[in-house]
Design a protein around this motif. Structure first.
Motif, mmCIF file in Angstrom:
data_model
loop_
_atom_site.group_PDB
_atom_site.id
_atom_site.type_symbol
_atom_site.label_atom_id
_atom_site.label_comp_id
_atom_site.label_asym_id
_atom_site.label_seq_id
_atom_site.Cartn_x
_atom_site.Cartn_y
_atom_site.Cartn_z
ATOM 1 N N LYS A 44 0.820 -1.205 0.000
ATOM 2 C CA LYS A 44 0.000 0.000 0.000
ATOM 3 C C LYS A 44 0.861 1.264 0.000
ATOM 4 O O LYS A 44 0.593 2.228 -0.712
ATOM 5 N N ASP A 45 1.906 1.260 0.852
ATOM 6 C CA ASP A 45 2.786 2.425 0.955
ATOM 7 C C ASP A 45 4.218 2.023 0.657
ATOM 8 O O ASP A 45 4.569 0.854 0.667
ATOM 9 N N TYR A 46 5.045 3.010 0.424
ATOM 10 C CA TYR A 46 6.436 2.724 0.113
ATOM 11 C C TYR A 46 7.210 2.273 1.355
ATOM 12 O O TYR A 46 7.036 2.796 2.446
ATOM 13 N N SER A 47 8.084 1.310 1.145
ATOM 14 C CA SER A 47 9.074 0.922 2.137
ATOM 15 C C SER A 47 10.178 0.172 1.417
ATOM 16 O O SER A 47 9.919 -0.566 0.471
ATOM 17 N N ALA A 48 11.393 0.346 1.876
ATOM 18 C CA ALA A 48 12.511 -0.416 1.323
ATOM 19 C C ALA A 48 12.728 -1.710 2.097
ATOM 20 O O ALA A 48 13.582 -2.514 1.735
ATOM 21 N N ARG A 49 11.949 -1.911 3.149
ATOM 22 C CA ARG A 49 12.067 -3.126 3.960
ATOM 23 C C ARG A 49 11.313 -4.256 3.301
ATOM 24 O O ARG A 49 10.106 -4.162 3.049
ATOM 25 N N LYS A 50 11.964 -5.352 3.083
ATOM 26 C CA LYS A 50 11.342 -6.471 2.388
ATOM 27 C C LYS A 50 10.244 -7.132 3.215
ATOM 28 O O LYS A 50 9.281 -7.667 2.674
ATOM 29 N N ASP A 51 10.342 -7.078 4.525
ATOM 30 C CA ASP A 51 9.415 -7.832 5.371
ATOM 31 C C ASP A 51 8.051 -7.190 5.514
ATOM 32 O O ASP A 51 7.160 -7.777 6.139
ATOM 33 N N VAL A 52 7.841 -6.023 4.935
ATOM 34 C CA VAL A 52 6.542 -5.372 5.084
ATOM 35 C C VAL A 52 5.735 -5.333 3.784
ATOM 36 O O VAL A 52 4.626 -4.818 3.765
ATOM 37 N N TRP A 53 6.275 -5.877 2.723
ATOM 38 C CA TRP A 53 5.538 -5.901 1.463
ATOM 39 C C TRP A 53 4.504 -7.025 1.506
ATOM 40 O O TRP A 53 4.792 -8.122 1.978
#
Length: 120
Positions: free
Chosen positions: A98-107
């Motif tokens: 839904k939102d941007y993140s560079a963390r793989k564990d939250v996609w």
């Protein structure tokens, strides 16, 4: 649920180019991203793009070599990769969140991955 299917991986010589594509099963205004995982290494962030295509993010290692784009009419996101190096060899995964993140564990959603092999 959104299904993501990557395509376009393959074998390419160092210095060459490759274009990956990720097709989604449904239209979504979520962020779409690419990650990669090399053997024995953690999955790392490659690029992400918002619904409008105006906000793009890239991993530090990209250094202008990759370009992410999306076609909302086709529900696809592409990753154009140029000046490929042997270190770019990895399985490349498409993801959605839904939102941007560079963390793989939250996609939230992931494709099965497509292999990219760069030979010297």
């Amino acid at each position: 649920q959104v299904q993501l299917v990557e395509s376009g991986g393959g074998l390419v010589q160092a210095g060459g180019s490759l274009r990956l594509s990720c097709a989604a099963s449904a239209r979504s205004s979520w962020f779409r991203g690419w990650f990669r995982q090399a053997p024995g290494k953690e999955r790392e962030f490659v690029a992400a793009i918002d619904w409008t295509g105006n906000s793009k993010y890239y991993g530090d290692f990209v250094k202008g070599r990759f370009t992410i784009s999306r076609d909302n009419d086709k529900n696809t996101v592409d990753l154009e990769m140029t000046s490929l190096q042997t270190e770019d060899t990895a399985v490349y995964y498409c993801a959605a969140r839904k939102d941007y993140s560079a963390r793989k564990d939250v996609w939230s959603y992931w494709g099965q991955g497509t292999q990219v092999t760069v030979s010297s």
